[in-house]
Design an enzyme around this catalytic site. Structure first.
Site, PDB file in Angstrom:
ATOM      1  N   THR A  97       0.826  -1.213   0.000  1.00 49.53           N
ATOM      2  CA  THR A  97       0.000   0.000   0.000  1.00 49.53           C
ATOM      3  C   THR A  97       0.859   1.261   0.000  1.00 49.53           C
ATOM      4  O   THR A  97       0.554   2.239  -0.686  1.00 49.53           O
ATOM      5  CB  THR A  97      -0.951   0.012   1.220  1.00 49.53           C
ATOM      6  OG1 THR A  97      -1.815  -1.110   1.134  1.00 49.53           O
ATOM      7  CG2 THR A  97      -1.780   1.279   1.253  1.00 49.53           C
ATOM      8  N   SER A 314      47.025 -13.827  -4.331  1.00 51.23           N
ATOM      9  CA  SER A 314      47.488 -13.834  -2.945  1.00 51.23           C
ATOM     10  C   SER A 314      48.351 -12.615  -2.661  1.00 51.23           C
ATOM     11  O   SER A 314      49.079 -12.130  -3.534  1.00 51.23           O
ATOM     12  CB  SER A 314      48.290 -15.108  -2.666  1.00 51.23           C
ATOM     13  OG  SER A 314      48.873 -15.069  -1.381  1.00 51.23           O
ATOM     14  N   SER A 315      48.279 -12.156  -1.423  1.00 54.00           N
ATOM     15  CA  SER A 315      49.137 -11.058  -0.983  1.00 54.00           C
ATOM     16  C   SER A 315      50.444 -11.575  -0.395  1.00 54.00           C
ATOM     17  O   SER A 315      51.329 -10.787  -0.068  1.00 54.00           O
ATOM     18  CB  SER A 315      48.397 -10.220   0.078  1.00 54.00           C
ATOM     19  OG  SER A 315      48.100 -11.036   1.209  1.00 54.00           O
ATOM     20  N   LYS A 320      50.446 -16.845  -7.407  1.00 51.58           N
ATOM     21  CA  LYS A 320      49.227 -17.633  -7.217  1.00 51.58           C
ATOM     22  C   LYS A 320      48.049 -16.929  -7.892  1.00 51.58           C
ATOM     23  O   LYS A 320      47.845 -15.727  -7.745  1.00 51.58           O
ATOM     24  CB  LYS A 320      48.934 -17.805  -5.724  1.00 51.58           C
ATOM     25  CG  LYS A 320      47.811 -18.777  -5.408  1.00 51.58           C
ATOM     26  CD  LYS A 320      47.715 -19.007  -3.899  1.00 51.58           C
ATOM     27  CE  LYS A 320      46.734 -20.126  -3.564  1.00 51.58           C
ATOM     28  NZ  LYS A 320      45.354 -19.756  -3.865  1.00 51.58           N
TER      29      LYS A 320
END
Length: 473
Positions: A97, A314-315, A320
């Site tokens: 509504t 990856s860090s 990777k």
């Protein structure tokens, strides 16, 4: 500031806004999320208001000037693509509504402003009596929701078809690339990546079919049924005109439901499309799982396929690369399956002549449609289209696997074949090489037995057995 009244009382509303007291109350009452009603629903609602104004004019219950002003206001809102006046939160009580009243108030206020242009006296346009004439939230809100779903379904279908086409192309490209087939993650019998990609394409074709069925279900609307489907306060002339007019404005192919009371109180149509998307999500997640597994490694995994490299993984671990595209698709699949649970519970919880929980159904379904389409697009563009198969590695796996015994056993016998396979595993030679070295079978027959056509087709194996019998004799 202006003062507006409703059945609850009075409220100050800023003079410069198009919305009114009902919209403000909804904003205050439902501080659940900052997310507002989906723009696709608002767009559909404006098209409904246009169609209703035209139908009421033709029925003789709304004068031409008011009808023209309402239609003009709706057009201006649609063409401007400005939804700032629609402030109602997506999750709301009241069966929609608040959304309907937000639209009514905005259209009425804008229509009066349009009428006052050029220094004229403003024509009074009332949100309920004029913009909402011959309507109820209970028939306009479900109709707007279905329209929004249909509009959002079209790009999803296009995305799925693109995925099917891409997989079919991969099936053709790698139709002869033999690989180890696995059941329960254990070596089973040989197959080809052509067959694998073709199977994936076939799976997503079924998802297309399910969603196209849902598209037909959603095309049945209860517009004209007003409060509970009896059509109270709507003329026969209005009912005859409103849906065709809406199709003209929306470019959809909607049909008035045969039983408007059923279409007003029951929400199984929403379960149908949500369920179809759940099936799609399950298939996408299984497919993504397979891609991650098949590309695992590369040194210590299956390494049968290579996915396009899209980001450093990856860090801390240089070089990777992770399967980020299948991973994001998995997450959209999880979200969609969760949304389906929400839709199922909301549909089941409807009572008597109305379901009050359509707002959360609409939010869930529209989100799933949009996220699935985007997930599939990135899956195709950034992953599937660039998949390469390590064909030589996969063939070597087959030839050095004990599954080669499938075609040798009928010719050499079970015990001799078992010994041969043990020797192959111990010496890291292929069964094919040892059979040739020992001259157990003619070289031409061995090459034929280890061809992709024979290794992946039982009927071909039987044919070769009969040829082998005549050769050995």
């Amino acid at each position: 500031m202006r003062i507006e009244k409703d059945c609850i009382g009075e409220m100050f509303v800023p003079d410069n806004v198009l919305y009114g007291i009902h919209s403000l109350r909804a904003k205050h009452n439902f501080p659940i999320t900052d997310e507002r009603v989906d723009h696709a629903i608002i767009q559909s609602y404006l098209q409904i208001k246009k169609a209703a104004a035209l139908a009421n004019e033709k029925a003789g219950t709304l004068d031409k000037q008011k009808s023209a002003l309402i239609i003009s206001a709706c057009n201006q809102l649609l063409f401007s693509n400005d939804y700032s006046a629609f402030i109602v939160p997506a999750i709301q009580g009241g069966a929609g509504t608040s959304t309907n009243m937000n639209v009514n108030e905005v259209v009425a206020q804008l229509a009066m402003r349009i009428s006052a242009q050029g220094g004229k006296s403003a024509t009074e346009i009332k949100p309920n009596d004029d913009v909402n004439q011959s309507q109820s939230t209970n028939d306009t809100y479900p109709t707007a929701g279905k329209m929004a779903m249909l509009k959002r379904l079209s790009p999803l279908l296009t995305s799925i078809q693109k995925l099917v086409d891409t997989l079919s192309d991969k099936a053709e490209e790698y139709q002869s690339a033999i690989k180890v087939g696995r059941t329960q993650l254990q070596d089973a019998v040989p197959t080809t990546f052509g067959k694998t990609f073709s199977a994936y394409a076939s799976m997503f074709k079924r998802d297309l079919a399910r969603l196209k069925h849902a598209e037909k279900v959603l095309s049945q609307v209860n517009l004209g049924g007003t409060a509970i489907g009896t059509g109270i306060n709507a003329t026969e002339e209005y009912e005859a005109v409103v849906v065709p007019a809406l199709n003209q404005y929306s470019h959809l192919s909607l049909h008035q439901a045969g039983n408007l009371i059923d279409a007003t109180q029951n929400s199984d149509a929403f379960v149908t499309i949500s369920g179809a998307m759940k099936s799609l999500a399950a298939d996408l997640s299984k497919f993504s799982n397979d891609l991650r597994l098949l590309s695992s490694g590369p040194q210590a995994g299956l390494n049968e396929i290579e996915l396009p490299k899209k980001a450093a993984g990856s860090s801390i671990m240089p070089g990777k690369v992770n399967p980020i595209i299948p991973e994001v698709v998995n997450q959209v699949a999880f979200e969609t399956i969760g949304n389906d649970v929400t839709v199922t519970m909301a549909a089941e919880s409807g009572q008597l002549e109305l379901n009050a929980f359509e707002p959360i159904m609409f939010k869930s379904i529209l989100t799933s449609e949009q996220h699935l389409a985007r997930a599939i697009d990135t899956l195709v563009d950034n992953c599937v289209s660039g998949i390469t198969v390590n064909t030589n590695y996969c063939r070597d796996e087959v030839e050095h696997s004990s599954i080669a015994a499938t075609v040798l056993s009928p010719l050499l016998g079970y015990e001799k074949t078992t010994a041969l396979i043990k020797e192959a595993l111990a010496t890291k030679q292929s069964a094919k090489e040892i059979v040739k070295q020992k001259e157990l079978l003619p070289d031409a027959l061995v090459d034929n037995l280890f061809s992709p056509e024979v290794l992946t087709n039982v009927s071909k194996v039987k044919d070769e057995q009969s040829v082998a019998g005549s050769t050995l004799n």
